[in-house]
Structures are given as C-alpha cells and as structure tokens.
Scaffold this active site. Sequence first.
Site, PDB file in Angstrom:
ATOM      1  N   CYS A 100      -2.575  48.128 112.795  1.00 11.62           N
ATOM      2  CA  CYS A 100      -2.102  47.050 113.681  1.00 11.62           C
ATOM      3  C   CYS A 100      -2.891  45.767 113.370  1.00 11.62           C
ATOM      4  CB  CYS A 100      -2.303  47.430 115.136  1.00 11.62           C
ATOM      5  SG  CYS A 100      -1.700  49.072 115.565  1.00 11.62           S
ATOM      6  N   TYR A 128       2.667  51.909 115.596  1.00 13.96           N
ATOM      7  CA  TYR A 128       3.991  51.283 115.485  1.00 13.96           C
ATOM      8  C   TYR A 128       4.907  52.113 114.588  1.00 13.96           C
ATOM      9  CZ  TYR A 128       2.142  47.004 117.553  1.00 13.96           C
ATOM     10  OH  TYR A 128       1.591  46.082 118.404  1.00 13.96           O
ATOM     11  N   ASP A 176      -5.141  44.251 115.151  1.00 16.40           N
ATOM     12  CA  ASP A 176      -6.552  44.265 115.566  1.00 16.40           C
ATOM     13  C   ASP A 176      -7.164  45.650 115.624  1.00 16.40           C
ATOM     14  OD1 ASP A 176      -5.984  41.463 116.440  1.00 16.40           O
ATOM     15  OD2 ASP A 176      -4.786  42.545 117.908  1.00 16.40           O
ATOM     16  N   ARG A 179     -22.896  30.942  84.426  1.00 17.01           N
ATOM     17  CA  ARG A 179     -22.393  30.853  85.802  1.00 17.01           C
ATOM     18  C   ARG A 179     -22.123  32.273  86.308  1.00 17.01           C
ATOM     19  NH1 ARG A 179     -19.151  27.663  82.706  1.00 17.01           N
ATOM     20  NH2 ARG A 179     -17.371  29.027  83.118  1.00 17.01           N
ATOM     21  N   ARG A 221      -6.120  26.398  82.428  1.00 19.52           N
ATOM     22  CA  ARG A 221      -6.158  26.087  83.865  1.00 19.52           C
ATOM     23  C   ARG A 221      -6.479  24.608  84.038  1.00 19.52           C
ATOM     24  NH1 ARG A 221      -9.711  30.078  87.619  1.00 19.52           N
ATOM     25  NH2 ARG A 221     -11.453  29.024  86.593  1.00 19.52           N
ATOM     26  N   LYS A 255     -18.806  29.914  95.567  1.00 14.39           N
ATOM     27  CA  LYS A 255     -17.542  29.396  96.103  1.00 14.39           C
ATOM     28  C   LYS A 255     -16.940  30.428  97.061  1.00 14.39           C
ATOM     29  CE  LYS A 255     -15.065  31.092  92.039  1.00 14.39           C
ATOM     30  NZ  LYS A 255     -13.881  30.979  91.241  1.00 14.39           N
ATOM     31  N   HIS A 309     -14.407  27.948  80.374  1.00 12.65           N
ATOM     32  CA  HIS A 309     -14.310  29.207  81.130  1.00 12.65           C
ATOM     33  C   HIS A 309     -13.478  30.194  80.320  1.00 12.65           C
ATOM     34  CE1 HIS A 309     -14.615  31.682  84.648  1.00 12.65           C
ATOM     35  NE2 HIS A 309     -13.322  31.695  84.885  1.00 12.65           N
TER      36      HIS A 309
HETATM   37  C1  LIG Z   1     -15.201  28.232  86.371  1.00 12.07           C
HETATM   38  C2  LIG Z   1     -15.831  29.495  86.853  1.00 12.07           C
HETATM   39  N1  LIG Z   1     -17.037  29.837  86.394  1.00 12.07           N
HETATM   40  C3  LIG Z   1     -17.656  30.967  86.788  1.00 12.07           C
HETATM   41  C4  LIG Z   1     -17.060  31.828  87.681  1.00 12.07           C
HETATM   42  C5  LIG Z   1     -17.764  33.111  88.077  1.00 12.07           C
HETATM   43  O1  LIG Z   1     -17.115  34.224  87.537  1.00 12.07           O
HETATM   44  P1  LIG Z   1     -17.633  35.685  87.828  1.00 12.07           P
HETATM   45  O2  LIG Z   1     -17.505  35.892  89.284  1.00 12.07           O
HETATM   46  O3  LIG Z   1     -16.709  36.546  87.046  1.00 12.07           O
HETATM   47  O4  LIG Z   1     -19.056  35.736  87.377  1.00 12.07           O
HETATM   48  C6  LIG Z   1     -15.785  31.532  88.170  1.00 12.07           C
HETATM   49  C7  LIG Z   1     -15.131  32.447  89.101  1.00 12.07           C
HETATM   50  O5  LIG Z   1     -14.006  32.784  89.025  1.00 12.07           O
HETATM   51  C8  LIG Z   1     -15.157  30.335  87.747  1.00 12.07           C
HETATM   52  O6  LIG Z   1     -13.944  30.000  88.189  1.00 12.07           O
END
Ligand SMILES: Cc1ncc(COP(=O)(O)O)c(C=O)c1O
Length: 387
Positions: free
Chosen positions: A314, A268, A316, A222, A139, A42, A169
């Site tokens: 700045c 600046y 850029d 995951r 969540r 993601k 999760h």
């Molecule tokens: C639902 C879910 N699963 C897995 C992950 C992966 O987590 P990580 O990057 O800590 O392995 C995330 C990331 O935030 C997540 O939101």
Amino acid sequence: MEGQVLFFRDTWAEVDLDKIANNIKAINEVLPSGTEMIAVVKANAYGHGDMQVAETALQAGASYLAVAFLDEAIVLRKKGITAPILVLGASRPEDVKLAAEKKITLTVFQEDWIKKAQDFLDQNEKLKIHIKLDTGMGRIGIRSKEELKAIESLILNDERLLFEGVYTHFATADELDSSYFEKQLERFNQMIEWLEVRPRYVHSSNSAAALRFPAASFNAVRIGIAMYGLSPSPEIEPQLPVVLKEAFSLHSRLVHVKKLQKGDKVSYGATYEASGEEWIGTLPIGYADGWIRKLQGQEVLVEGIRAPIVGRICMDQCMIRLPYYVPPGTKCTLIGRQKEEFISVNEIAQKLETINYEIPCIISSRVPRIYKRNGETIDINNSLLNK
Ligand SMILES: Cc1ncc(COP(=O)(O)O)c(C=O)c1O
C-alpha cells in the site's frame, strides 16, 4: 534541537558513516599516488544524506565534492561546507554570479554559454570552470577541436574565468568488455592535447574506472557508488581491488500482528489468501516511501529469518508473513543484516530489475536517515531505535 531528527513513525534508514570513511580510505590506497579524490554527493549523496556524507568524505581523504546541479551545491554551502564543489551538470548562464559568490565550480561545454555568462559577471568576480569533453558518453560535452579551442580561448581571455579543470565521463567502465572504454580514454588523451593550457585538474574516472584502470586516473577521480560500499556493477565486483562495505540499511517495526485462518485475505484486491493458520505482521512502510509495489514477494528480516511481503504493497504500509508470532514493535530489516542473514542493496535492485544506484535514491525523503559514527547512532532522539 539542532542536528537531531525528530520522527514519530518507526521506519528509518541507517547510514553507517564509518563504512563510508573506510571505503574512501580503502579506495585511496589503491589509487596511483598523488591522485585527488572528488567525492560525488549528488542526489542527496545517492540518498544517503549530502551533508553527513560530504563531511565524512572530506575527513576521510576526499579533497573536492561534486554534485549534479547548482541547487545541490548551494544547499551544501548553506549547511556550512567550505570545500570546493564542482557542479557536474549544466547550469544556467544567468546563475554564474551566484556560483562565483558561493565559490562553486561550474562545468562548461558551450561557446554560447560562456558568451552569455560573461554578461552576468562583475569585473572583480571569479568563476572556476571545468571544461567537459564528450568522448563517447553522448550526454553533455565538447566533441570537436574547434569548439574546444574556441571555448578555451574565451576562458583564457577573461580574467574572471579561471580554467581549473578538464574532464570526461565513461559510458562503459563497469562492463567486462573494455574496448569502448579504451576508445574513450584514447579520445580524451587526444582531446586534452589540443588544449593550450593544462589546467590543475584532469579527471575522467568514475568508481569503476578508478578501481579498474589506474591509467585513466590522471590527477583526480570522481568517486560515487564505491564510496557508499556498492559495486558499480555485479560483473566487475570480483575484479575490484578493495572490499566495499554497504553503508545504507533500511528498517521498520511491526505495528500490528494477527493470526489469519485458511482462506483469509490480505491487502488491496484481496490477492493474497492464507493457506492455513498464519501470523501476518503489518509494517509502516509503503510505496510513498519508495518501497514500491513491485517489491511484493520480497523478503524482510525478522529475528534473523526471512519473511515474505504478502499481498499488495500500500502507499504507507505493507504486510509480511511471519515465521511465528512476534510481538508488535519487533524490528524488521528490509535492507541490511540481522544475525546471519543479509539483504543487500543488490538483492533489492535485482528484484526491481534495476541497478543498485537506484535503490537508496528511491527511498523517499519521508524516511528519516539516521547516522552511525564510531559505532554509535548520532542525530537521533528516538530511544526506541537503540533497543
Ligand atoms: C559525471 C559523473 N562523474 C562521476 C560520477 C560517479 O559515478 P560512480 O557513482 O559510478 O562512481 C557520476 C555519476 O553518475 C557522474 O555523472
């Protein structure tokens, strides 16, 4: 020129795909046998580049991909990824037709959502679904037995809906105190017992849980942050059973070098004043690239020596105090290694009082990503970078 990045400013991020592949292989080796890996790509693969990381992860042993939103999954499909993709976040019920067409798996956690979604699917369409359980993250997810039963029954009674997975999760898998994690794991075990049917995928672990608690692996994990070579948190780093290698680095080249005299000012607000004769270099990177103003004072590597950013950053550009004269065009490393010195993603996170996850994500899309595979730079047409 397909696959090539064209850019005209010498500021770039380098993503070492070999390191990502090696991290995945190392993680796979410590997972209980038979555990499938879902590579979390993601947010443009945590800022590393969705397509390149997805391909690398699949070649290195991941069998599924996960993204946050349907939009991200569609981008991967457009780029040619055919592997299964799970959308972890909420999708709109009216978009199920598109998800079904593109063979994208959706996360489901509301009865009403399913009822609405059913109106948008044609008779012969199939939508793969993972049910999300909220075991303590607070969540998204189902919290009660009644909700779970109702959703499962809606899915099982509709041939167009394929119940492929169930997951949760963890909120604290990266903390030394595992008591809340254990409560969540217990709740997950309890909740999956309520199911009439055990789907093909049961998954709960993120990187931290996968690497620390094999009992929470079920049959898939995951993996996000660890694949990119970063520890989920500094405190659990010593406990990790694998040595992770950071894949992301950030570089630029000096565009101007000048000698200041005592009392001369920089940037600046004229807040920085030279205390004597000083060599000051200008780098073409600034807060619009994600190199935000709070990084004033952070060091940058020049010829393997640490040089501080002086004066305000700045939009850029920013200025650094050089250890001695170096010519314009000299490569500077903002994240990564030069000779014996290393500026880690963690060092930048610490300076910004945040977590390492945020750092590659905030390096904006204005900074081109250059990829290394088999030790060689790919997707590049700027010969300067090879010097
Ligand atoms: C639902 C879910 N699963 C897995 C992950 C992966 O987590 P990580 O990057 O800590 O392995 C995330 C990331 O935030 C997540 O939101």
